[in-house]
Design an enzyme around this catalytic site. Structure first.
Site, mmCIF file in Angstrom:
data_model
loop_
_atom_site.group_PDB
_atom_site.id
_atom_site.type_symbol
_atom_site.label_atom_id
_atom_site.label_comp_id
_atom_site.label_asym_id
_atom_site.label_seq_id
_atom_site.Cartn_x
_atom_site.Cartn_y
_atom_site.Cartn_z
ATOM 1 N N GLU A 197 0.828 -1.198 0.000
ATOM 2 C CA GLU A 197 0.000 0.000 0.000
ATOM 3 C C GLU A 197 0.870 1.259 0.000
ATOM 4 O O GLU A 197 1.855 1.273 0.724
ATOM 5 C CB GLU A 197 -0.924 0.036 1.230
ATOM 6 N N GLY A 286 4.009 1.395 10.721
ATOM 7 C CA GLY A 286 3.770 0.662 11.964
ATOM 8 C C GLY A 286 3.254 -0.744 11.693
ATOM 9 O O GLY A 286 3.613 -1.693 12.384
ATOM 10 N N ALA A 287 2.402 -0.865 10.671
ATOM 11 C CA ALA A 287 1.805 -2.156 10.343
ATOM 12 C C ALA A 287 1.052 -2.039 9.026
ATOM 13 O O ALA A 287 0.808 -0.934 8.550
ATOM 14 C CB ALA A 287 0.839 -2.579 11.448
ATOM 15 N N GLU A 289 -2.310 -3.924 6.816
ATOM 16 C CA GLU A 289 -3.471 -4.784 7.054
ATOM 17 C C GLU A 289 -3.726 -5.872 6.028
ATOM 18 O O GLU A 289 -4.882 -6.287 5.862
ATOM 19 C CB GLU A 289 -4.713 -3.895 7.143
ATOM 20 N N ASN A 290 -2.711 -6.362 5.313
ATOM 21 C CA ASN A 290 -2.923 -7.412 4.294
ATOM 22 C C ASN A 290 -3.985 -8.407 4.742
ATOM 23 O O ASN A 290 -3.930 -8.920 5.856
ATOM 24 C CB ASN A 290 -1.634 -8.180 4.029
ATOM 25 N N HIS A 322 -6.489 -1.512 15.139
ATOM 26 C CA HIS A 322 -6.550 -0.733 13.902
ATOM 27 C C HIS A 322 -6.496 -1.656 12.675
ATOM 28 O O HIS A 322 -7.345 -1.583 11.785
ATOM 29 C CB HIS A 322 -5.369 0.242 13.906
ATOM 30 N N GLU A 323 -5.518 -2.544 12.663
ATOM 31 C CA GLU A 323 -5.344 -3.397 11.475
ATOM 32 C C GLU A 323 -6.486 -4.403 11.336
ATOM 33 O O GLU A 323 -6.891 -4.729 10.227
ATOM 34 C CB GLU A 323 -3.989 -4.121 11.513
ATOM 35 N N HIS A 326 -9.390 -2.830 9.741
ATOM 36 C CA HIS A 326 -9.203 -2.730 8.283
ATOM 37 C C HIS A 326 -9.677 -3.990 7.551
ATOM 38 O O HIS A 326 -9.914 -3.950 6.342
ATOM 39 C CB HIS A 326 -7.724 -2.566 7.940
ATOM 40 N N GLU A 345 -8.556 4.795 6.671
ATOM 41 C CA GLU A 345 -7.692 5.111 7.809
ATOM 42 C C GLU A 345 -8.434 5.822 8.940
ATOM 43 O O GLU A 345 -8.184 5.569 10.113
ATOM 44 C CB GLU A 345 -6.472 5.921 7.348
HETATM 45 N N1 BES Z 1 -2.619 0.999 5.904
HETATM 46 C C1 BES Z 1 -1.679 1.456 6.856
HETATM 47 C C2 BES Z 1 -0.242 1.212 6.457
HETATM 48 C C3 BES Z 1 0.263 2.235 5.477
HETATM 49 C C4 BES Z 1 0.804 3.403 5.940
HETATM 50 C C5 BES Z 1 0.207 2.001 4.135
HETATM 51 C C6 BES Z 1 1.246 4.364 5.039
HETATM 52 C C7 BES Z 1 0.634 2.949 3.240
HETATM 53 C C8 BES Z 1 1.179 4.139 3.684
HETATM 54 C C9 BES Z 1 -1.908 0.802 8.211
HETATM 55 O O1 BES Z 1 -3.198 0.375 8.434
HETATM 56 C C10 BES Z 1 -1.677 1.865 9.242
HETATM 57 O O2 BES Z 1 -2.440 2.781 9.272
HETATM 58 N N2 BES Z 1 -0.643 1.740 10.065
HETATM 59 C C11 BES Z 1 -0.308 2.717 11.063
HETATM 60 C C12 BES Z 1 -0.537 2.173 12.448
HETATM 61 C C13 BES Z 1 -1.845 2.631 13.037
HETATM 62 C C14 BES Z 1 -2.091 2.026 14.392
HETATM 63 C C15 BES Z 1 -1.967 4.121 13.138
HETATM 64 C C16 BES Z 1 1.143 3.078 10.899
HETATM 65 O O3 BES Z 1 1.806 2.414 10.117
HETATM 66 O O4 BES Z 1 1.600 3.993 11.555
HETATM 67 ZN ZN ZN Z 2 -4.518 1.946 8.750
#
Ligand code: BES
Ligand code: ZN
Length: 912
Positions: A197, A286-287, A289-290, A322-323, A326, A345
């Site tokens: 993503e 941080g993570a 969500e695959n 969070h994940e 998703h 998000e």
């Molecule tokens: N979908 C995002 C990961 C992502 C981040 C993909 C930026 C593409 C660009 C994932 O669900 C996400 O939001 N992760 C957060 C953690 C969350 C608890 C706020 C992150 O990576 O900080």
């Molecule tokens: Zn997210």
């Protein structure tokens, strides 16, 4: 292969699966496209000059960034073979449906070498005819390839496209990349991971890499027997490096609880047969969500009881919540295009609040949620903000959409909407939305129609209004008589940027309300103020309570001004009850004085969140030139008696912030007096703190915050205790368990001597706990010695001892240290090119590096320097939204100091 499995006792069985070796995760990348009219072959033939040139010099038949919709993918079938050599040779078959006849297929591909492409019609497949070879053109500027078809593809027919390609596993964090970890035995092992993503699936295989092109996938992975392959479908596990097994228990418990919660809440089963959660040693965000295979940075999934603090636990819980959200918001229902990424998000962030409150009430997440709203208000009250739903076309711009506005403002306005619709109605609406759009794409409007006040099936109707059956919804019923049009209200929050200010003026029993756009750093008397207000209007669901009734009164402010009548004579009115609304309130006339008097008499007349919002709004109004700093400071005087910890911490946060601002600018008289004031005024609370891990979450957070401040201010008893604990820890060769909530403080005090610093760096290399490593790295970054700070940066650039994934946080931490701010900034300027080799332009680390090393500046010279640097980047073709945010932030800081430093100085003189 070391392998252990523990069955968790639950309806759904998850297996703890610890393994050694490679794995590859693949995500079903979900994709999009818009309504193109200019895509016809005729236009191509007529107007060749309007098309770009492919790398081989031929005309590339498509000039848009977004793909045409004449051909859509139905199914991908691909094989990713042996990973040992760190390159991969792969082949895929894409089954496509032709919607409009065409002579070319455009799809995404980045850094892949395409070797051979063939096409088969359904008939060819039926009679096993070999595929016809296609010519491939590539246009790297748009990360696209064109497959040229000798004869036209016919509308409404299906075809199969076979592509052979090869590539190297990427070095960074995107597409199909390599990650490594070291075992306790010192062996370095390699993993191949995907992270797609928003626009990186095209780096792993040629595909229609846009959210609207959802399709089915079959994935085969060829591997050696010593390796493990993980993908989206069955195989049920939590995975981490073998030596980190003991840190995975909490995540297993939390994911089971949260998964059950979501299935109940959404009334929709998690549709896959398995869910894997994997801790990846090198991860940019941080993570991710695959679907069925959620990948995490180690610190977002692993919880080490010995070194993870209560804040770390909250973080792990939040990220899992969070994940998992998703899996419904994002994977089951996907936004049509990245302009509405907030639907993913913002919702996932909002669901953190709902699910963590129920599954882990003891974590008391509510007040953190409020803080999150305050954080995004800072950003959204600058002119450089953007609407929640915002155009985004290029990869860089799409990446930039993953920002505070999409996540935090998205979540905060959903919370506001829930508050005014009632929890029950809101929940019904989102369930309706999820069910209606399952396995499909949706946009802003689809959400609002699902939530709008057309009655949902189970509501009873009377007199043209929807009445829900809840007893608690009485406020909402009166409120609903105003016939709220959800779409109309929410358009004002999602399609225009910024945050409103509600100005309240009381005359006897009547309240005059007025709305304007709230602007941080632009004063009403500034010439640009008027133009910045034009055409801004919100439908604001205002709430208030008064001295005569604790009930929540509601009203929608739809026009610039409005008048409300107070039912009885009242001494005070407080707007934005519980701070659920996304707006700031200013009380004109004697409004603030009345509230200050009230807080001093008996602060418990107001709800804790109302006290937090008063403190927050007062200081924001100072930045907007609407309230004097001494009035806001006067409001904090009652804090000595404050009984709620989150409120006390909110007040302290501002005082501490002023300390840091003046310290950075070397305004030593103010810094000294502020230090004196803080230590003296809060002495009773400082003295109450003990060095342990006991108490509620907020007791523990208060302890961490206060002891951190006391040691930072060099308060002798604090330094003494921390030094003592640090020496004991060193003597025990790092084996002594220090209470986790004070660990970072003890390390930071220890890091101030050369022996302590060196020992910490050794421990950093040795530690298997990401939570501990973060604390040590922070401590190392607080050193006053430039050469030590420089050594850290070098280690971060080298990427061995300090991993590249932690470089942005490291530079940010060093820049926060007054002794490191110039060093970090100079480094970024001089090494920009090297940084861009490590991270993509719009990526989170790059934005964090820029804002982290510049936004604290507060002088005109610094502003000029930053401006020049950004100009030079723009001249090289790098342009980011964050540049403007930073420039506005620095200008705002300059203005704040000019206006408020003398006031702060005087206020302290009369207060100590
Ligand atoms: N979908 C995002 C990961 C992502 C981040 C993909 C930026 C593409 C660009 C994932 O669900 C996400 O939001 N992760 C957060 C953690 C969350 C608890 C706020 C992150 O990576 O900080
Ligand atoms: Zn997210």
């Amino acid at each position: 292969v070391f392998h252990s499995a523990i069955m968790a006792n639950s309806r759904r069985k998850l297996i703890f699966n610890i393994y050694i070796g490679f794995y590859c995760s693949a995500v079903i990348q979900i994709c999009i496209c818009s309504q193109f009219t200019s895509s016809s072959i005729d236009q191509f033939n007529k107007d060749r000059g309007a098309f770009p040139v492919a790398i081989n010099g031929e005309i590339f038949p498509w000039h848009e960034l977004r793909l045409p919709t004449m051909v859509i993918p139905l199914h991908y079938d691909f094989v990713h073979p042996n990973l040992t050599s760190l390159d991969f040779v792969a082949s895929e078959k894409i089954e496509v449906l032709v919607r409009d006849a065409t002579q070319f297929i455009i799809l995404h591909s980045k850094d892949l070498e395409i070797m051979n492409v063939t096409l088969q019609s359904e008939e060819d497949l039926r009679y096993r005819k070999p595929g016809r070879k296609l010519t491939v053109l590539s246009y790297p500027a748009h990360e696209q390839i064109a497959l040229l078809i000798p004869e036209k593809l016919m509308a409404d027919l299906r075809y199969s496209v076979a592509i052979d390609f090869q590539a190297k596993l990427a070095d960074g964090f995107e597409g199909f990349y390599k990650s490594t970890y070291r075992t306790l035995g010192g062996e370095t092992r390699t993993i191949a991971v995907t992270d797609f993503e928003p626009t990186q699936a095209r780096m792993a295989f040629p595909c229609f890499d846009e959210p609207l092109f959802k399709a089915n996938f079959s994935i085969k992975i060829r591997r050696e027997s010593r390796h493990v392959a993980l993908s989206n479908m069955p195989k049920v596990s939590i995975h981490a490096a073998p030596d980190k097994w003991s840190q995975t228990h909490y995540a297993l418990e939390a994911s089971l609880k949260l998964l059950d919660f979501y299935e109940n809440y959404f009334d929709i089963h998690y549709p896959l047969a398995k869910l894997d959660l994997v801790a990846i040693p090198d991860f940019e965000s941080g993570a991710m969500e695959n679907w069925g295979l959620v990948t995490y940075r180690e610190t977002s999934l692993l919880f080490d009881p010995k070194t993870s603090s209560t804040s770390d636990k909250l973080w792990v819980t939040r990220v899992i919540a969070h994940e998992l959200a998703h899996q419904w918001f994002g994977n089951l229902v996907t936004m049509e295009w990245w302009n509405d990424i907030w639907l993913n998000e913002g919702f996932a962030t909002y669901m953190e609040l709902i699910s963590v409150n129920v599954t882990y009430p003891e974590l008391q997440f509510d007040d953190d949620f409020l803080d999150m709203c305050f954080e995004v208000i800072k950003r959204d009250s600058l002119n450089s903000s953007h609407p929640l739903s915002n155009q985004a076309e290029t990869s860089t711009h799409i990446k930039e959409m993953f920002d505070a506005v999409s996540y935090k403002k998205g979540a905060c306005i959903l919370n506001m909407l829930k508050d005014f619709l009632s929890e029950e109605k809101f929940k019904k609406g989102i369930i309706h939305y999820l069910k209606k759009f399952s396995y499909r794409n949706a946009k802003n409007d689809d959400l609002w129609s699902s939530l709008s006040d057309d009655c949902l099936e189970s509501d009873s109707t009377s007199g043209g209004f929807c009445y829900s059956d809840s007893k608690t919804a009485s406020n909402t019923l009166t409120f609903l008589r105003e016939k709220v049009d959800v779409k109309q209200v929410m358009a004002t929050w999602t399609l225009q940027k910024g945050i409103p200010l509600v100005v309240v003026n009381r005359e006897g029993r009547s309240l005059r309300l007025q709305q304007e756009r709230f602007l941080n750093g632009v004063f009403k008397e500034d010439p640009e103020w008027g133009a910045l207000q034009e055409r801004y209007l919100w439908h604001i669901p205002v709430t208030y309570s008064t001295s005569s009734s604790n009930a929540i009164h509601r009203h929608i402010l739809k026009s610039k001004t409005d008048t409300l009548d107070l039912p009885e004579k009242t001494s005070w009115v407080k707007f934005n009850v519980n701070s659920n609304g996304y707006y700031i309130v200013h009380y004109e006339g004697h409004g603030w004085d009345q509230l200050i008097t009230l807080l001093n008499q008996n602060h418990t007349f107001l709800r804790p969140k109302d006290r937090i919002s008063l403190i927050h709004d007062a200081f924001q109004l100072v930045s907007a030139g609407r309230l004097t700093l001494d009035k806001a400071l006067d409001l904090t005087r009652y804090l000595q008696h404050e009984t709620s910890i989150p409120v006390l911490l909110k007040g302290l946060e501002y005082l501490e912030l002023f300390y840091h601002i003046t310290e950075r600018r070397n305004v030593s008289d103010v810094t000294e007096n502020l230090k004196h004031y803080l230590l003296q005024y809060f002495k009773p609370v400082f003295d109450m703190q003990s060095w342990c891990d006991e108490g509620s979450v907020w007791d523990r957070r208060l302890r961490s915050a206060l002891l951190k401040l006391a040691c930072y201010l060099n308060h002798a008893p604090c330094i003494q205790k921390a030094t003592e604990l640090f020496s004991q820890w060193m003597e025990s060769s790092g084996k002594l368990n220090i209470p986790t909530d004070v660990l970072k403080i003890v390390y930071s005090v220890g890091a101030q001597t050369t022996a302590g610093w060196n020992y910490l760096l050794e421990q950093y290399e040795r530690s298997l706990s990401g939570a501990e490593k973060n604390k040590i790295l922070y401590a190392l970054s607080t050193s006053k010695h430039q050469e030590k700070l420089m050594k850290l940066i070098e280690l971060g650039m080298e990427g061995k001892v300090i991993k590249t994934q932690d470089l942005a946080a490291l530079l940010h931490a060093i820049a926060r240290n007054p002794k490191g701010q110039q060093l970090a900034w100079n480094f970024v300027k001089e090494n920009w090119i090297h940084l861009l080799k490590k991270f993509e332009l719009g990526s989170f680390p790059i934005r964090m590096i820029i804002s982290g090393t510049t936004s604290h500046f507060s002088s005109k010279d610094e502003l000029q320097e930053v401006k020049l640097f950004f100009e030079s980047l723009k001249a090289q073709g790098s342009h980011l939204e964050i540049f403007q945010i930073v420039l506005e932030t620095i200008s705002k800081n300059i203005k704040w100091l000019e206006k408020n430093l003398p006031t702060l100085r005087n206020w302290l003189l009369i207060s100590i």
